[in-house]
Design a protein around this motif. Sequence first.
Motif, PDB file in Angstrom:
ATOM      1  N   ASN A   1       0.812  -1.206   0.000  1.00 59.00           N
ATOM      2  CA  ASN A   1       0.000   0.000   0.000  1.00 59.00           C
ATOM      3  C   ASN A   1       0.851   1.265   0.000  1.00 59.00           C
TER       4      ASN A   1
ATOM      5  N   ARG B   1      -3.935  -2.568  -8.985  1.00 57.86           N
ATOM      6  CA  ARG B   1      -5.053  -1.706  -9.390  1.00 57.86           C
ATOM      7  C   ARG B   1      -6.386  -2.443  -9.197  1.00 57.86           C
TER       8      ARG B   1
ATOM      9  N   GLU C   1     -13.806  -0.673 -14.824  1.00 61.92           N
ATOM     10  CA  GLU C   1     -14.097   0.596 -14.167  1.00 61.92           C
ATOM     11  C   GLU C   1     -15.184   1.363 -14.933  1.00 61.92           C
TER      12      GLU C   1
ATOM     13  N   ARG D   1      -7.261  -2.495  -5.541  1.00 62.67           N
ATOM     14  CA  ARG D   1      -7.780  -1.193  -5.094  1.00 62.67           C
ATOM     15  C   ARG D   1      -9.227  -1.029  -5.531  1.00 62.67           C
ATOM     16  N   PHE D   2      -9.483  -1.412  -6.807  1.00 64.92           N
ATOM     17  CA  PHE D   2     -10.830  -1.259  -7.356  1.00 64.92           C
ATOM     18  C   PHE D   2     -11.834  -2.124  -6.583  1.00 64.92           C
ATOM     19  N   CYS D   3     -11.484  -3.388  -6.373  1.00 64.65           N
ATOM     20  CA  CYS D   3     -12.416  -4.301  -5.693  1.00 64.65           C
ATOM     21  C   CYS D   3     -12.664  -3.856  -4.259  1.00 64.65           C
ATOM     22  N   HIS D   4     -11.623  -3.390  -3.587  1.00 68.52           N
ATOM     23  CA  HIS D   4     -11.811  -2.941  -2.198  1.00 68.52           C
ATOM     24  C   HIS D   4     -12.635  -1.674  -2.122  1.00 68.52           C
ATOM     25  N   GLN D   5     -12.381  -0.769  -3.056  1.00 63.93           N
ATOM     26  CA  GLN D   5     -13.081   0.511  -3.007  1.00 63.93           C
ATOM     27  C   GLN D   5     -14.574   0.356  -3.284  1.00 63.93           C
ATOM     28  N   TYR D   6     -14.911  -0.491  -4.256  1.00 64.98           N
ATOM     29  CA  TYR D   6     -16.310  -0.541  -4.680  1.00 64.98           C
ATOM     30  C   TYR D   6     -17.067  -1.784  -4.217  1.00 64.98           C
ATOM     31  N   GLU D   7     -16.366  -2.736  -3.610  1.00 66.71           N
ATOM     32  CA  GLU D   7     -17.017  -3.958  -3.112  1.00 66.71           C
ATOM     33  C   GLU D   7     -17.900  -4.601  -4.166  1.00 66.71           C
TER      34      GLU D   7
END
Length: 322
Positions: free
Chosen positions: A14, A272, A249, A275-281
Motif C-alpha cells: 500500500n 489496481r 471501471e 484497489r478497485f475491488c476494495h473501493q467498490y465492493e
Amino acid sequence: MGLFISGFQHPVENLSLTEMNEIYQFQFHPYKYPFPQPLLTSHGNWAVREGIIVSLRDDNGRIGRGEIAPLPWFGSETFAMARNFCHQLGEEVNNQEIAAIPDSLPATQFGIISAQEALECSQPQIPSLHYTYLLPAGAAALQVLASYKGEEGTFKWKIGVGDPVEEREILAQLAQILPPGAKLRLDANGGLTLPEAQKWLEVTDQMNLVEFLEQPLPHQQFPNMLALSYNYQTTLALDESVATAKQLEACYHGGWKGIFVIKAAIAGSPQRLRRFCHQYEIDAVFSSVFETSIGRTAVLRLAAELSSPHRAVGFGVNHWLF
Ligand code: MG
C-alpha cells in the motif's frame, strides 16, 4: 502480503512498490503448448496456448515468478507484443519501469507485477476455493449432470449455441435433475439478440434457480444489458464487456450493479484490481484464461482475496470454454 513496516499500519504494497528503489534481474521464457483438443471459442478454434514465464531476482537472491498469458481476442495484447516488450526491458528492471508498463499491455502488467508480489510471498500455495463444472453444450449436458454424484457444486452451461427453443426445453430438464444444493450458471458469450435475451430471462425469472446469466449481449450493447439487469430478477454477469481493468471501471461507473467476471491474468495490474475491488465492493467471479500453474497460482491467490465468498471461481478442470 503480510509484510509491515514498523510504525505504519499499512502493508508495504500500500505504500507502493515504486517507492522502494529495487533493481531486479529479469528473465523471461516464452512457452507454447497445444491443448489436448482445440478449444472452440466464439472466435474460432484455439489450438495452442502461447505465453511467457517471467522471473525477477532481487539483491537477496530471492526469485519471484509470474506468467504473461495474453488473450488478444478478448482485448489483451498479443503474445508478440508481450515478447517484444520483455526483450526491450533488458536484463535488469527497476520498480519505476515495472510501474510504467503501459495499460495497452495488461497481461504483461499482470505477469511482471505478480512476479514482483511473489517475491514477498513465502508460501505460494493455491488456496482452496470452489470450482465450476462446465457442462457440454446442448442435450449432452443432461447425461453429464445426471451422472454427477455430488449434492452441491456449481455448473455452467453455454446457451445461444443451438436452437433457442430446444435449449430452453433442455434447461427445464436440467432444472429437474440439478442436485438440491447445486447452482447453475448460464453463459451466452454475448451471442443473443435483445428479444432472445428477454425470452431467456422470462424463463429464468420463473424458474428462480439460475445463479446468473453471463454476458447475454455483445459488449457494444452495454446499455441494453443494463436495462435488462433492472427489468428482470435474474442476476446478470458481464464477462466479455469487462476484459480489462479499464473496461471494468467504465462499466462500474456506467451503473453496473451485477456480477463482474474477472479474468485477472489479462486485467492488468493486480494492485489496481485490488484497489478497485476494495473501493467498490463489487460482486466478482474470477475466471481462467488457461494459464499454466504459475499464472493460475497468482490468479487464485487474488481470487481468494477478492472474489465474492459465495461464488465459485471459473476454474473448473473441464473449463474448456469461457
Ligand atoms: Mg463467460
